[in-house]
Design an enzyme around this catalytic site. Structure first.
Site, mmCIF file in Angstrom:
data_model
loop_
_atom_site.group_PDB
_atom_site.id
_atom_site.type_symbol
_atom_site.label_atom_id
_atom_site.label_comp_id
_atom_site.label_asym_id
_atom_site.label_seq_id
_atom_site.Cartn_x
_atom_site.Cartn_y
_atom_site.Cartn_z
ATOM 1 C CB ALA A 158 -1.161 -0.009 1.268
ATOM 2 C CG PHE A 185 6.065 6.657 -3.358
ATOM 3 C CD1 PHE A 185 5.391 6.835 -4.232
ATOM 4 C CD2 PHE A 185 7.155 6.741 -3.308
ATOM 5 C CE1 PHE A 185 5.895 7.715 -5.398
ATOM 6 C CE2 PHE A 185 7.983 7.342 -4.269
ATOM 7 C CZ PHE A 185 7.336 7.955 -5.310
ATOM 8 C CB ILE A 186 8.041 2.123 -4.246
ATOM 9 C CG1 ILE A 186 8.799 3.462 -4.313
ATOM 10 C CG2 ILE A 186 8.360 1.162 -5.310
ATOM 11 C CD1 ILE A 186 10.104 3.216 -3.749
ATOM 12 C CE1 TYR A 202 15.423 3.136 4.029
ATOM 13 C CE2 TYR A 202 16.808 4.505 2.540
ATOM 14 C CZ TYR A 202 15.658 3.508 2.771
ATOM 15 O OH TYR A 202 15.092 3.178 1.642
ATOM 16 C CG ASN A 246 17.478 10.734 -5.400
ATOM 17 O OD1 ASN A 246 18.663 10.394 -5.455
ATOM 18 N ND2 ASN A 246 17.328 11.472 -3.976
#
Length: 352
Positions: A9, A11-12, A176, A205
């Site tokens: 669910a 963005f990507i 990260y 990006n």
């Protein structure tokens, strides 16, 4: 092919769900959010449940009867402060470890892993006197003084930036990045121990529709757009000349489909393989801010000289391996993609 898609669910992940369904694959989603079953495919070709990749029982249910896994679920962003460490390690490292263990138990041997350019740290650089070099983290004093370009670690001379290859040694510079590299290491160990195959897609990006806005973890494109929507100038850090490779989310989704379709069967000698997912056409941060401001008719970007410790100066990549082995070539031109992103719907996804 039946595919378990974690982070379906986000963005990507939501774009990958659509791309997989369009290619005729059956998508089974796993996501913490209510629309995690099918991402945003409107129910076409998708099933699934609300669940956490750290929950072995939920993962085991999702793996029943699938042929491959596309692992997108992750906590993203550089991290705000040191207190983010447990959350990143839990979501990204522990979650991946649980997924891999359950894949082994279910005898599912094909994995596409969402990795990131951040595993490289600074990009590739050449010194006229010392050849290929890897500069260390930039000193706060240099950044405060406006000295943004890293110097040669041997002689301090100016460096010529280049494109990183997949063989470039990792050098993560933030929490990260540490966790994304840990995911790669875990996946490589899993492949050796089980005979499975892994394609680690190192996204550069990524931008496009449904990108989350106004969060501490939002990409710079989303932050610029948020300011423009409020009638405010995008604030560009450093001098704006730092270079990145901006790749549209539709291209990233297509790269995942190609990787899933071209992964060799488990036990066929595939092992672990990393791929840069990039356009191959680097742009500066100022280029991107100006493109977005142009769509809105201003205000013009403001170069602030500000900085974030842990950011790198230049990081662009060669997409040659992905082209040669996966057949992937980015198709969305920079100007077209930015124009579309400036007015596209946004979301609240946090996938990797």
């Amino acid at each position: 092919m039946r595919v378990l898609l974690t982070g379906s669910a986000g963005f990507i992940g939501s774009h990958i769900a659509e791309a997989l369904a369009a290619a005729g694959h059956e998508v089974r989603g796993l996501d913490l959010r209510p629309d995690g079953g099918t991402g945003r495919t409107g129910g076409t070709g998708g099933t699934g449940e609300i669940g956490d990749v750290r929950d072995a029982a939920a993962v085991a249910r999702g793996l029943r009867g699938v042929d491959a896994v596309c692992h997108q679920a992750a906590m993203v962003g550089l991290g705000v402060d040191v207190f983010d460490l447990p959350a990143y390690a839990s979501a990204n490292v522990q979650g991946t470890a649980v997924l891999l263990a359950e894949m082994a138990r279910a005898r599912v041997g094909r994995l596409v892993l969402a990795s990131s350019m951040v595993v490289y740290g600074e990009g590739a650089y050449t010194c006229r006197a010392h050849g290929t070099v890897r500069p260390g983290p930039r000193a706060e004093g240099d950044l405060l003084a406006g000295r943004y370009e890293p110097g040669c670690p041997a002689c301090g001379a100016p460096l010529e930036p280049g494109a990183v290859q997949e063989e470039t040694a990792p050098d993560p510079r933030n929490v990260y990045a540490d966790t994304k590299l840990a995911q790669e290491h875990l996946a490589a160990s899993w492949a050796r121990m089980t005979g499975g195959t892994v394609a680690a897609l190192r996204y550069h990006n990524v931008y496009g529709p449904r990108m989350p806005l106004d969060t501490p973890y939002a990409g710079v494109a989303a932050l610029f757009r948020s300011r423009l929507e409020r009638g405010e100038a995008p604030l560009v850090y450093e001098d704006g000349r730092q270079r990145r490779d901006f790749v549209h989310v539709r291209d990233v989704a297509r790269a995942n489909v190609l990787a899933l379709e071209r992964l060799p069967d488990a036990g066929a000698g595939g092992g672990f393989r990393a791929y840069n997912v990039a356009s191959g056409e680097p742009r500066s941060i100022a280029d991107m801010a100006e493109a977005l401001a142009g769509v809105y008719g201003g205000p013009a970007p403001q170069v602030t000289g500000g900085f974030r410790l842990g950011d790198v100066r230049h990081i662009v990549a060669s997409p040659k391996r992905a082209r040669d082995e996966l057949g992937f070539v980015a198709e969305v031109p920079f100007a077209e993609g930015m124009a579309g992103f400036a007015t596209a719907s946004v979301g609240a996804g946090t996938d990797g």
